[in-house]
Design an enzyme around this catalytic site. Structure first.
Site, PDB file in Angstrom:
ATOM      1  N   THR A 147       0.851  -1.196   0.000  1.00 14.63           N
ATOM      2  CA  THR A 147       0.000   0.000   0.000  1.00 14.63           C
ATOM      3  C   THR A 147       0.876   1.231   0.000  1.00 14.63           C
ATOM      4  O   THR A 147       1.833   1.300   0.766  1.00 14.63           O
ATOM      5  CB  THR A 147      -0.853   0.035   1.295  1.00 14.63           C
ATOM      6  OG1 THR A 147      -1.854  -0.954   1.189  1.00 14.63           O
ATOM      7  CG2 THR A 147      -1.494   1.384   1.517  1.00 14.63           C
ATOM      8  N   ARG A 152     -15.194  -5.413   2.777  1.00 17.61           N
ATOM      9  CA  ARG A 152     -14.289  -4.839   3.780  1.00 17.61           C
ATOM     10  C   ARG A 152     -13.640  -3.544   3.245  1.00 17.61           C
ATOM     11  O   ARG A 152     -13.184  -3.462   2.120  1.00 17.61           O
ATOM     12  CB  ARG A 152     -13.213  -5.850   4.132  1.00 17.61           C
ATOM     13  CG  ARG A 152     -12.227  -5.399   5.212  1.00 17.61           C
ATOM     14  CD  ARG A 152     -10.944  -4.837   4.640  1.00 17.61           C
ATOM     15  NE  ARG A 152      -9.948  -4.552   5.667  1.00 17.61           N
ATOM     16  CZ  ARG A 152      -8.806  -3.939   5.438  1.00 17.61           C
ATOM     17  NH1 ARG A 152      -8.485  -3.554   4.230  1.00 17.61           N
ATOM     18  NH2 ARG A 152      -7.962  -3.689   6.420  1.00 17.61           N
ATOM     19  N   ASP A 166      -8.313   1.312   6.437  1.00 22.16           N
ATOM     20  CA  ASP A 166      -8.041   2.685   6.889  1.00 22.16           C
ATOM     21  C   ASP A 166      -7.764   3.638   5.736  1.00 22.16           C
ATOM     22  O   ASP A 166      -7.928   4.857   5.873  1.00 22.16           O
ATOM     23  CB  ASP A 166      -6.801   2.681   7.799  1.00 22.16           C
ATOM     24  CG  ASP A 166      -5.565   2.178   7.050  1.00 22.16           C
ATOM     25  OD1 ASP A 166      -5.632   1.067   6.475  1.00 22.16           O
ATOM     26  OD2 ASP A 166      -4.557   2.907   7.011  1.00 22.16           O
ATOM     27  N   THR A 206       0.217   2.652   6.882  1.00 21.57           N
ATOM     28  CA  THR A 206       0.106   1.384   6.166  1.00 21.57           C
ATOM     29  C   THR A 206       0.029   0.277   7.217  1.00 21.57           C
ATOM     30  O   THR A 206       0.382   0.485   8.370  1.00 21.57           O
ATOM     31  CB  THR A 206       1.301   1.164   5.210  1.00 21.57           C
ATOM     32  OG1 THR A 206       1.138  -0.082   4.520  1.00 21.57           O
ATOM     33  CG2 THR A 206       2.622   1.143   5.942  1.00 21.57           C
ATOM     34  N   GLY A 207      -0.446  -0.866   6.809  1.00 14.22           N
ATOM     35  CA  GLY A 207      -0.554  -1.975   7.759  1.00 14.22           C
ATOM     36  C   GLY A 207      -1.999  -2.323   8.024  1.00 14.22           C
ATOM     37  O   GLY A 207      -2.892  -1.982   7.238  1.00 14.22           O
ATOM     38  N   GLY A 263      -5.349  -2.096   8.654  1.00 12.43           N
ATOM     39  CA  GLY A 263      -6.230  -0.940   8.691  1.00 12.43           C
ATOM     40  C   GLY A 263      -7.153  -0.909   9.893  1.00 12.43           C
ATOM     41  O   GLY A 263      -7.430   0.162  10.452  1.00 12.43           O
TER      42      GLY A 263
HETATM   43  N1  ASP Z   1      -3.747  -0.322   5.312  1.00  6.52           N
HETATM   44  C1  ASP Z   1      -4.206  -1.163   4.249  1.00  6.52           C
HETATM   45  C2  ASP Z   1      -5.547  -1.735   4.604  1.00  6.52           C
HETATM   46  O1  ASP Z   1      -5.794  -2.033   5.760  1.00  6.52           O
HETATM   47  C3  ASP Z   1      -3.289  -2.281   3.892  1.00  6.52           C
HETATM   48  C4  ASP Z   1      -1.818  -2.020   3.858  1.00  6.52           C
HETATM   49  O2  ASP Z   1      -1.355  -0.950   4.193  1.00  6.52           O
HETATM   50  O3  ASP Z   1      -1.073  -2.933   3.464  1.00  6.52           O
HETATM   51  O4  ASP Z   1      -6.337  -1.931   3.723  1.00  6.52           O
END
Ligand code: ASP
Length: 331
Positions: A190, A218, A221, A241-242, A244
């Site tokens: 992301t 779904r 964030d 990122t990460g 969400g």
């Molecule tokens: N933050 C993103 C989500 O939750 C995913 C990601 O950052 O890898 O959709």
């Protein structure tokens, strides 16, 4: 003398020259790059290594006296249109049903913001988010409404599921019996970005296909102002990122901007936000989150819960990948 020097030339009035590599052997061969003085501080940061390419394009916009919001859109478009990137735009991994659904948001220096979520069949959701910001009284459009709006604005209907993403999805279905894989450990990319332009204005944006093989419907964030990104031009900007779900629960990017407002450096603010997530979740297994931030003065910082998060940095002197500081090592 630093590796590169800013030399103000009185004869050029408002112009500065950045001498390329004063101490390097090849410096004599390199032509100095000329930037107006106000451009000394222009810079871009973005998440993960795909950010290196995106930053280059964003920085070109800034270098040509462009505004930060244009840099964000053009930079993020690069990753969205990259067929090889399996977490953003075309080529992004689908949800459990095999549908590629995209989330994105964008925010400028005057609190204008736009967002799209659960958008299908449009390659560049960040550009649709910008249209939502500029051409509607709304902040967020979702699903079919966001798609219809995009088509009305002349975006092309596209098949976003590439052959290789389809193959990966089919393999996941067979091998994992539909069990949701961990987010962002092996299937991340992301992209979230912050840019600072020559007028000293910040902009930020974020674009993703989200958690691979997520449940249909779904939304993470990334399209949520305050979670995926936030910006107050008097203070600074942050983006995420990460996982969400964990980022939404603490309004992560907004929290970081408020911490900077109250005196934290970007680095400290990112660390406090990550620790808030750490302290508020009983199960930290696979819960990777990473934040990047930049304050009004162009100071930057980042922090992630687990090791392995990095972000791309670009200014007039250099383009590099920076390993983020973190709390925990993977087992
Ligand atoms: N933050 C993103 C989500 O939750 C995913 C990601 O950052 O890898 O959709």
């Amino acid at each position: 003398m630093k590796r590169r020097d800013f030399v103000k030339l009185s004869s050029l009035g408002t112009t500065a020259i950045i001498l390329d590599g004063c101490k390097t052997k090849d410096s004599a061969e390199k032509k100095p790059i000329v930037y107006p003085v106000g451009m000394k501080n222009i810079k871009v940061i973005s998440t993960w290594n795909a950010g290196l390419q995106a930053n280059k394009v964003a920085f070109e916009v800034l270098k040509n006296k462009g505004v930060a919001i244009d840099a964000i859109e053009k930079g993020l478009n690069v990753t969205e249109s990259d067929l090889e990137n399996t977490s953003v735009g075309i080529g992004g991994l689908p949800d459990a049903n095999g549908d590629v659904t995209l989330d994105a948001c964008i925010m400028d220096h005057e609190f204008n913001c736009g967002s799209v979520s659960y958008l299908k069949n449009i390659e560049n959701p960040i550009s649709v988010a910008r249209k939502v910001m500029e051409d509607t009284p709304h902040v967020m459009l979702s699903g079919k409404g966001a798609y219809d709006f995009a088509i009305q604005k002349d975006f092309e209907h596209q098949e976003l599921l590439t052959e290789s993403s389809k193959k990966m999805w089919k393999e996941w279905k067979l091998e994992n019996n539909n069990v949701l894989p961990a987010i962002n450990h092996e299937n991340h990319d992301t992209i979230a970005m912050i840019a600072l332009d020559e007028k000293g204005n910040l902009s930020t944006g974020c674009t993703t296909s989200g958690w691979a093989y997520k449940l249909g419907g779904r939304v993470g964030d990334s399209p949520i102002i305050g979670a995926g990104v936030y910006l107050d031009n008097q203070v600074g900007a942050a983006c995420a990122t990460g996982m969400g779900e964990a980022i939404i629960k603490i309004c992560g990017s907004h929290a970081i901007v408020e911490l900077m407002r109250n005196g934290s450096s970007p680095q400290e603010a990112c660390k406090i936000a990550v620790q808030r997530i750490k302290n508020s979740n009983k199960d930290l297994k696979d819960l990777q989150v990473g934040f990047i931030a930049m304050n009004k003065n162009g100071e930057i910082g980042s922090y992630s819960l687990y090791s392995g998060f990095n972000y791309a940095y670009q200014d007039a002197q250099e383009s590099k990948l920076i390993d983020s500081k973190f709390d925990l090592e993977w087992d």
